[in-house]
Enzyme design. Structure first.
Site, PDB file in Angstrom:
ATOM      1  N   HIS A  84       0.823  -1.203   0.000  1.00 19.45           N
ATOM      2  CA  HIS A  84       0.000   0.000   0.000  1.00 19.45           C
ATOM      3  C   HIS A  84       0.862   1.261   0.000  1.00 19.45           C
ATOM      4  O   HIS A  84       1.539   1.556   0.980  1.00 19.45           O
ATOM      5  CB  HIS A  84      -0.888  -0.044   1.258  1.00 19.45           C
ATOM      6  N   HIS A  96      -0.978  10.370  -3.015  1.00 19.55           N
ATOM      7  CA  HIS A  96      -2.268   9.961  -2.466  1.00 19.55           C
ATOM      8  C   HIS A  96      -3.235  11.103  -2.184  1.00 19.55           C
ATOM      9  O   HIS A  96      -4.392  11.074  -2.609  1.00 19.55           O
ATOM     10  CB  HIS A  96      -2.072   9.152  -1.177  1.00 19.55           C
TER      11      HIS A  96
HETATM   12  O1  G3P Z   1      -6.547   1.699  -3.010  1.00 17.91           O
HETATM   13  C1  G3P Z   1      -6.902   0.924  -1.919  1.00 17.91           C
HETATM   14  C2  G3P Z   1      -6.793   1.804  -0.788  1.00 17.91           C
HETATM   15  O2  G3P Z   1      -5.527   2.359  -0.954  1.00 17.91           O
HETATM   16  C3  G3P Z   1      -7.850   2.857  -0.850  1.00 17.91           C
HETATM   17  O3  G3P Z   1      -7.605   3.776   0.085  1.00 17.91           O
HETATM   18  O4  G3P Z   1      -7.198   6.084   0.613  1.00 17.91           O
HETATM   19  O5  G3P Z   1      -5.341   4.474   0.741  1.00 17.91           O
HETATM   20  O6  G3P Z   1      -6.203   5.191  -1.456  1.00 17.91           O
HETATM   21  P1  G3P Z   1      -6.528   4.930  -0.025  1.00 17.91           P
HETATM   22 CA    CA Z   2      -5.074   3.847  -3.053  1.00 21.43          CA
END
Ligand code: G3P
Ligand code: CA
Length: 339
Positions: free
Chosen positions: A70, A112
């Site tokens: 992530h 992000h």
């Molecule tokens: O993309 C999956 C997850 O990353 C969604 O949440 O806010 O971390 O982009 P975010």
């Molecule tokens: Ca994401």
């Protein structure tokens, strides 16, 4: 990290000519319903849907559990930087997860937040800045301040990466799980992303999944490039207005009803254009999905990827439910549990 500057397509001699045979059993299991229907109607001759061996391999691999880093190994290095992606790759992650956005001058960057304050020394909306302005920012020092126990002087002064720089750095040695982030703030993002994926031959080389919370963005991508594997992101939260105890769960953009009201048809509708869902597991510390939800989605031809699990107990719970992949800031911890 091996440089891959403009090696494409020389590094992938195996990109295939359009297939004229039936898809493999495992590919059938993961092709979207609409893609499979088109293949059947077209007598397998539709070149736009033809799967290269590499793309078939990607679909086959999705049947196995996937470790999704992530924003890179963002528990160990500043999120969305080449350092974080390099570390995730070294740790053995299956996919490098990242969020794509557009700069004011139309370049694709990996970042992000909508605003740049939290993870840089700048301020304002990311889309209000040109690439040159964003490249002048330090996107690493915040991590050292926020996580002194994991600080590294090498992180200070890290630069925001363009998607092209990520592809150049990792080439076909990695797989990419790219989010179409905030498409309402990034008009033209789908088109720009698709063009970049095609330029680097990332789709037929089986190197990319594209994810979004925005169903319209995914449908547009599916129409433009039916072979591109897509993931519908979902986010469940309790509606405080509800009179039900603990609030009735709703999905952020209304793609499905809450998990306890979902019907097979809701998942089938997603399986028409996506190979998987990516869903939150908790809201405010409380679980919003359970094993039944996971199995119901899987029974309707969707892989289930869950975000974001960082500790051992959460990871183990999801593994016990049989999820197909987990987004984590700590790929090393997840790999320790699964391999
Ligand atoms: O993309 C999956 C997850 O990353 C969604 O949440 O806010 O971390 O982009 P975010
Ligand atoms: Ca994401």
């Amino acid at each position: 990290m091996t440089p891959h500057r403009r090696l494409i397509p020389a590094v992938l001699p195996s990109i295939a000519l359009p297939s004229t045979s039936l898809p493999s059993t495992s590919l059938r299991a993961t092709l979207t319903r609409s893609a499979l229907a088109c293949l059947m109607v077209a007598g397998m001759a539709a070149p736009v849907l033809a799967a290269s061996p590499a793309l078939e391999q990607q679909h086959d691999d999705l049947a196995e559990f996937q470790v999704i880093a992530h924003r890179g190994a963002s528990g160990h290095a500043p999120e969305s930087t080449l350092d974080a992606f390099s570390l995730a790759q070294d740790q053995g992650a299956d996919y490098l997860e990242m969020d794509a956005q557009l700069t004011a001058d139309g370049k694709l960057v990996v970042f992000h937040d909508d605003d740049i304050e939290r993870t840089s020394d700048g301020s304002g909306a990311i889309n209000d800045h040109t690439l040159a302005e964003l490249k002048a920012l330090d996107v690493g020092s915040w991590f050292n301040e926020a996580h002194p126990q994991r600080a590294d002087t090498a992180f200070a002064g890290a630069r925001m990466a363009t998607l092209e720089e990520v592809f150049d750095a990792f080439g076909y040695d990695a797989r990419y799980y790219i989010e179409v982030k905030s498409p309402e703030l990034n008009p033209g993002l789908e088109e720009a992303l698709l063009a970049k994926l095609k330029e680097y031959e990332m789709i037929q080389s089986g190197r990319v999944l594209v994810q979004s919370f925005n169903r319209s963005s995914l449908l547009e991508l599916h129409q433009q490039s039916p072979a591109l594997p897509l993931v519908q992101l979902l986010w469940y939260y309790p509606d405080d207005e509800s009179e039900e105890e603990d609030g009735r769960l709703e999905e952020w953009t209304g793609v499905t009803p809450g998990p306890n009201r979902i019907e097979d048809a809701d998942f089938e509708a997603i399986a028409d254009y996506a190979v998987a869902i990516g869903t939150n597991v908790r809201y405010d510390g409380k679980a919003v999905i359970d094993a039944d939800f996971v199995h119901q989605a899987q029974d309707n031809d969707l892989r289930v990827h869950v975000y974001t699990a960082n500790d051992h107990d959460d990871m183990q719970q999801l593994l016990d439910w049989g999820v197909d992949g987990i987004f984590t800031n700590h790929p090393d911890r997840l790999i320790e549990l699964t391999r």
